[in-house]
Write a protein that holds these residues in place. Sequence first.
Motif, PDB file in Angstrom:
ATOM      1  N   ILE A  64       0.834  -1.203   0.000  1.00 52.97           N
ATOM      2  CA  ILE A  64       0.000   0.000   0.000  1.00 52.97           C
ATOM      3  C   ILE A  64       0.865   1.249   0.000  1.00 52.97           C
ATOM      4  O   ILE A  64       0.586   2.225  -0.712  1.00 52.97           O
ATOM      5  CB  ILE A  64      -0.947  -0.020   1.212  1.00 52.97           C
ATOM      6  N   GLU A  65       1.927   1.225   0.782  1.00 51.81           N
ATOM      7  CA  GLU A  65       2.829   2.380   0.822  1.00 51.81           C
ATOM      8  C   GLU A  65       3.538   2.587  -0.509  1.00 51.81           C
ATOM      9  O   GLU A  65       3.896   3.712  -0.860  1.00 51.81           O
ATOM     10  CB  GLU A  65       3.857   2.181   1.938  1.00 51.81           C
ATOM     11  N   ALA A  66       3.739   1.482  -1.283  1.00 53.03           N
ATOM     12  CA  ALA A  66       4.402   1.606  -2.585  1.00 53.03           C
ATOM     13  C   ALA A  66       3.444   2.059  -3.685  1.00 53.03           C
ATOM     14  O   ALA A  66       3.877   2.242  -4.832  1.00 53.03           O
ATOM     15  CB  ALA A  66       5.033   0.265  -2.976  1.00 53.03           C
ATOM     16  N   GLY A  67       2.161   2.251  -3.366  1.00 55.78           N
ATOM     17  CA  GLY A  67       1.191   2.711  -4.368  1.00 55.78           C
ATOM     18  C   GLY A  67       0.643   1.599  -5.231  1.00 55.78           C
ATOM     19  O   GLY A  67       0.342   1.825  -6.416  1.00 55.78           O
ATOM     20  N   VAL A  68       0.504   0.413  -4.655  1.00 56.45           N
ATOM     21  CA  VAL A  68       0.064  -0.717  -5.462  1.00 56.45           C
ATOM     22  C   VAL A  68      -1.412  -0.634  -5.815  1.00 56.45           C
ATOM     23  O   VAL A  68      -1.849  -1.195  -6.829  1.00 56.45           O
ATOM     24  CB  VAL A  68       0.362  -2.034  -4.721  1.00 56.45           C
ATOM     25  N   VAL A  69      -2.204   0.102  -5.014  1.00 58.59           N
ATOM     26  CA  VAL A  69      -3.653   0.118  -5.239  1.00 58.59           C
ATOM     27  C   VAL A  69      -3.988   0.759  -6.576  1.00 58.59           C
ATOM     28  O   VAL A  69      -4.765   0.208  -7.382  1.00 58.59           O
ATOM     29  CB  VAL A  69      -4.359   0.843  -4.078  1.00 58.59           C
ATOM     30  N   SER A  70      -3.434   1.925  -6.842  1.00 62.92           N
ATOM     31  CA  SER A  70      -3.730   2.593  -8.116  1.00 62.92           C
ATOM     32  C   SER A  70      -3.239   1.767  -9.294  1.00 62.92           C
ATOM     33  O   SER A  70      -3.902   1.705 -10.343  1.00 62.92           O
ATOM     34  CB  SER A  70      -3.094   3.981  -8.139  1.00 62.92           C
ATOM     35  N   ALA A  71      -2.072   1.124  -9.141  1.00 62.64           N
ATOM     36  CA  ALA A  71      -1.555   0.276 -10.228  1.00 62.64           C
ATOM     37  C   ALA A  71      -2.473  -0.918 -10.471  1.00 62.64           C
ATOM     38  O   ALA A  71      -2.722  -1.303 -11.625  1.00 62.64           O
ATOM     39  CB  ALA A  71      -0.148  -0.200  -9.894  1.00 62.64           C
ATOM     40  N   LEU A  72      -2.999  -1.491  -9.402  1.00 65.46           N
ATOM     41  CA  LEU A  72      -3.896  -2.636  -9.554  1.00 65.46           C
ATOM     42  C   LEU A  72      -5.239  -2.223 -10.141  1.00 65.46           C
ATOM     43  O   LEU A  72      -5.839  -2.959 -10.930  1.00 65.46           O
ATOM     44  CB  LEU A  72      -4.100  -3.317  -8.199  1.00 65.46           C
ATOM     45  N   LEU A  73      -5.748  -1.052  -9.747  1.00 61.24           N
ATOM     46  CA  LEU A  73      -6.980  -0.563 -10.343  1.00 61.24           C
ATOM     47  C   LEU A  73      -6.829  -0.373 -11.844  1.00 61.24           C
ATOM     48  O   LEU A  73      -7.730  -0.703 -12.628  1.00 61.24           O
ATOM     49  CB  LEU A  73      -7.393   0.758  -9.681  1.00 61.24           C
ATOM     50  N   GLU A  74      -5.713   0.160 -12.229  1.00 61.76           N
ATOM     51  CA  GLU A  74      -5.443   0.328 -13.655  1.00 61.76           C
ATOM     52  C   GLU A  74      -5.320  -1.023 -14.353  1.00 61.76           C
ATOM     53  O   GLU A  74      -5.783  -1.201 -15.490  1.00 61.76           O
ATOM     54  CB  GLU A  74      -4.164   1.146 -13.838  1.00 61.76           C
ATOM     55  N   LEU A  75      -4.715  -1.992 -13.669  1.00 59.54           N
ATOM     56  CA  LEU A  75      -4.541  -3.321 -14.256  1.00 59.54           C
ATOM     57  C   LEU A  75      -5.883  -4.024 -14.444  1.00 59.54           C
ATOM     58  O   LEU A  75      -6.075  -4.773 -15.412  1.00 59.54           O
ATOM     59  CB  LEU A  75      -3.622  -4.168 -13.374  1.00 59.54           C
TER      60      LEU A  75
END
Length: 526
Positions: free
Chosen positions: A395-406
């Motif tokens: 979460i701290e690495a910004g994985v949520v936005s990347a996963l939403l885009e994926l």
Amino acid sequence: MAGACPQGNDIGSLLLNRSSAAATGTGRLWPSFSGSAVRHRILDAFRCGGGSFSSSRRRRRKPPEAPPRPDPDPGPLPPPPAPAPARGPKTLATFVSKSEKLSDLLQLAEIHEQQETHVETRKKVEALEKLKRVVRDLQDAEGEEGEAGEAADREEKRREGARNVRLLAKEDSEARTTLAMLGAIPPLVGMLDSSDLDSQIASLYALLNLGIGNDMNKAAIVKAGAVHKMLKLIESPEETIDPSISEAIVANFLGLSALDSNKPIIGLSGAIPFLVNTLIDVDRKSSPQAKQDALRALYNLSILPSNVCIIIETDLVPFLMNALGDMKISERILSILSNIVSTPEGRKAISRVKDAFPILVDIINWTDSPDCQEKASYILMVMAHKAYNDRQAMIEAGVVSALLELTLLGSTLAQKRASRILECLRVDKGKQISESYGGSSMSAAVSAPICGASSTALSVNGGTKESMEDEDMMSEEKKAVKQLVQQSLQSNMRRIVKRANLPQDFVPSDHLKTLTASSTSKSLPF
């Protein structure tokens, strides 16, 4: 005239008219004809081609124009027509001739087939004799003993035999099997103990070709002790190791590690550190081909979980994580990391690498390869499922936005994996919220940021202060989710603009901004 022959003007008709003449009672054979008339009628019959009883009978079969006059005494009947002798013998001779020709052709085809079979058999016998001579030379040279001159001749004979094995087994699968059955593998493995560099290289490449596509030969090579003899060649001081020897050994490990029964033997032999050193290549001595072969061999060995513990003891995991930026080998690296992450020790080794999760997030954001996105999402999915600390780092690495885009632009498999990671993070976030704001009594009412939970909390606790805190908490969660959705949509728009080669100062329309601002968590795939 020859073209207009009167009906019955042939010999048959003359003979048949005798009955009618007898019926007249005049006692003459042909009362109405003179001798010249009879001759003319006979001549006309021959001119018309009639002269045979068969033609006369055929013409008599035609219906007469007038009904025949009854004949009280027909007399003796003419003999039956003889078969046409002109056509019968000719047809039979033609049939016999054709039958003889067909028989000759079949005999020629059979002879030709026998000749081809004989030639093919002879070639196989010659090839087998050649293979036997090659193996015999290897075995005889291995057992000979003598003076120094004889030893040199023996070594040269062995080198020549190994080179012949290498050439014969290069592209012929049958030759590989036959050479192994004749006993070529033990002498070649024994040549690895030689002090001659050319003999070592010749035996290494001969063994390499013998193992191509032949699992039985791979198992026989390892069983003969080739792995330990190969490692013994590189145990000498670093400056004396020839790069061609290292490259040949790495190629052999790549081929031998493809067999599952060889994986534990090679892993426990000490080959993994050698392969890692060849891949990292601190001294810049490894060739590009040797690096590629070492990376592929490590992938084969990492399939076995017991080898993962040996791999993480080396510097391979940090090297692979830092090398993920190279798109030429990223897919192979991610394949190895996918095998490593399957064990608890492997997950710990990956999480200990500095910036491991930002690197994986960058792979999802900037890599257009579906295979790389699928493998990176698999690594994140396994780590998010197994460890809470890893989820926080993601979460701290910004994985949520990347996963939403994926979930919007990725392949079907990548979308499923991204959705599972987001679900895992959402459930974990809900548990964290319930523990922070409600204690044990709130955990039954609040497990995730769900609309309408404030009224449920109010009915459970019966107080206004708790409900106000719940509403504030829920509003913050909604704002966070809304912000994530807006960031994802804006990032998607930038990617679309980049792929469409639009100007960099492209500004979205007001309608698109309105859609972005009005998006809610209901549009998320989970």
